[in-house]
Design an enzyme around this catalytic site. Structure first.
Site, mmCIF file in Angstrom:
data_model
loop_
_atom_site.group_PDB
_atom_site.id
_atom_site.type_symbol
_atom_site.label_atom_id
_atom_site.label_comp_id
_atom_site.label_asym_id
_atom_site.label_seq_id
_atom_site.Cartn_x
_atom_site.Cartn_y
_atom_site.Cartn_z
ATOM 1 N N GLY A 157 1.027 -1.332 0.043
ATOM 2 C CA GLY A 157 -0.373 -0.054 0.048
ATOM 3 C C GLY A 157 0.543 1.253 0.437
ATOM 4 O O GLY A 157 1.470 1.092 -0.530
ATOM 5 N N ILE A 159 2.239 3.174 2.458
ATOM 6 C CA ILE A 159 3.981 2.549 3.207
ATOM 7 C C ILE A 159 5.026 2.247 2.498
ATOM 8 O O ILE A 159 5.605 2.059 2.714
ATOM 9 C CB ILE A 159 3.666 2.182 4.400
ATOM 10 C CG1 ILE A 159 2.371 3.618 5.208
ATOM 11 C CG2 ILE A 159 4.363 2.311 5.799
ATOM 12 C CD1 ILE A 159 1.593 3.778 6.675
ATOM 13 N N GLU A 267 -0.163 -4.404 22.842
ATOM 14 C CA GLU A 267 0.632 -3.011 23.465
ATOM 15 C C GLU A 267 0.031 -1.992 24.252
ATOM 16 O O GLU A 267 -1.493 -2.644 24.211
ATOM 17 C CB GLU A 267 0.460 -2.341 21.466
ATOM 18 C CG GLU A 267 1.007 -1.565 21.505
ATOM 19 C CD GLU A 267 1.418 -1.071 20.433
ATOM 20 O OE1 GLU A 267 2.118 -2.112 19.432
ATOM 21 O OE2 GLU A 267 1.529 0.278 20.409
ATOM 22 N N HIS A 285 6.469 1.964 19.018
ATOM 23 C CA HIS A 285 5.351 2.243 18.218
ATOM 24 C C HIS A 285 5.451 3.656 17.924
ATOM 25 O O HIS A 285 4.542 5.127 18.103
ATOM 26 C CB HIS A 285 4.043 2.296 18.831
ATOM 27 C CG HIS A 285 2.797 1.898 17.522
ATOM 28 N ND1 HIS A 285 1.938 1.167 18.253
ATOM 29 C CD2 HIS A 285 2.802 2.371 16.234
ATOM 30 C CE1 HIS A 285 1.152 1.619 16.782
ATOM 31 N NE2 HIS A 285 1.968 2.882 16.174
HETATM 32 C C1 DGY Z 1 -1.745 3.736 12.932
HETATM 33 O O1 DGY Z 1 -1.435 5.639 11.957
HETATM 34 O O2 DGY Z 1 -1.765 3.153 12.065
HETATM 35 C C2 DGY Z 1 -0.015 4.136 13.202
HETATM 36 O O3 DGY Z 1 0.127 2.994 13.718
HETATM 37 C C3 DGY Z 1 0.032 5.199 13.986
HETATM 38 O O4 DGY Z 1 1.194 5.769 14.016
#
Ligand code: DGY
Length: 323
Positions: A157, A159, A267, A285
């Site tokens: 995607g 990212i 988490e 995170h």
């Molecule tokens: C998200 O945007 O899903 C991230 O994990 C938060 O930084």
């Protein structure tokens, strides 16, 4: 109170100012996440909720809000903490914050790839012990990224594509799982592989898929067994994608050479069995934790709320229901 905007946690200052400018009463939480009891109390009567990934927005919370709730704006691209179906069933719009955090998350991912491959965190920890040392030809060698190392991107995607772009800058060969998203010519400059082949063909595997019932424990004993002996795993997506017990088994046998984890199954709890492992890099995170990125995420969430409350299409709705 009714018709208020409930902000579960303190956002960036500019976003808090934008919330105030919505012209509605505001109930704002603290820096820390609200307790479940506080969440249920403060959501009652809200027209809008601005939430973060630390709050579980399930049917009980939506019911506690009551029928006036119109939008849940999650300050994250991931929205596995929100029961979207339950929200849509109540005519509540859900929004997220895609796009604005791609570069920051990809930067951190590459940082973790480097930290793992070139043992940066391990070297830092070593020097802090004060142990005497001297340069040596065999000292703390690691994986050369630019000598033809292959990066496998699971989830191509926004990212994943930003990570691939950066990896090519390090002269890495890049494999990616297939996507139906239309791609630019540059984005097509990777080799597409189904998951088993990608796992078998990568020196470093990096995760960029959302957490869904289908991806829960995608990286389990079977997936880890398919990876190259000594390969590295990076997770900046969601902890639940990796089966931590299986990961620990693969690290213990040396089947997996190392792992860098920015996210965790339970988490913020970090499995204590990970802590003594030199071949594991841990960050809390931090994927989107750039100053400007966090501000952009918070402001986008407020823009989503403003749009829904004024009856127009929000910039970044999740799923089918918006406006
Ligand atoms: C998200 O945007 O899903 C991230 O994990 C938060 O930084």
């Amino acid at each position: 109170m009714t018709g208020h905007v409930y902000v579960t946690r303190q956002l960036t200052d500019d976003a808090m100012a934008a919330v105030a400018a919505l012209g509605r009463p505001v109930v704002a939480g603290r820096e820390e996440p609200p307790s479940r009891a506080e969440l249920l109390r403060d959501v009652a009567g809200a027209a809008a909720v601005i939430s973060t990934l630390t709050e579980r927005l399930d049917a009980a919370v939506l019911d506690a809000a009551g029928p006036g709730l119109r939008v849940v704006a999650n300050v994250a691209v991931g929205y596995d903490n929100v029961d979207v179906a339950a929200a849509h069933a109540r005519d509540v719009v859900v929004t997220n914050t895609p796009g604005v955090l791609d570069a920051a998350t990809a930067d951190l991912t590459l940082g973790l790839v480097l930290a793992l491959a070139r043992r940066i965190a391990e070297g830092d920890r070593f020097l802090r012990t004060g142990t005497p040392w001297v340069w040596g030809p065999r000292m703390m060698t690691g994986l050369d990224l630019s000598a033809g190392a292959t990066l496998g991107v699971i989830g191509y995607g926004r990212i994943g594509r930003a990570v691939a772009r950066r990896a090519r800058g390090f002269d890495m060969r890049v494999l990616a799982t297939p996507t139906r998203t239309p791609l630019t010519e540059e984005e097509q400059a990777v080799e597409f592989r189904e998951l088993p082949e990608l796992l078998a063909g990568s020196d470093v595997v990096t995760l960029h898929c959302p957490l869904t019932p289908q991806t829960q424990h995608l990286i389990d004993d079977g997936a880890l067994a398919r990876m190259r002996p000594g390969a590295l795993l990076v997770n900046t997506a969601r902890g639940g994608i990796v089966d931590t017990d299986a990961l620990l088994r693969a690290l213990a046998t040396g089947r997996l050479g190392g792992a860098a984890l920015d996210v965790f199954e339970d988490e913020p709890h970090v499995d204590p069995r990970l802590l003594p492992l030199e071949q594991v890099v841990l960050t809390p995170h931090l994927g989107s934790a750039g100053d400007r990125t966090r501000s952009a995420m918070c402001r986008l969430a407020v823009r989503n709320v403003a749009a829904v409350l004024s009856g127009v299409e929000p910039p970044t709705p999740v799923g089918g229901l918006s406006g």
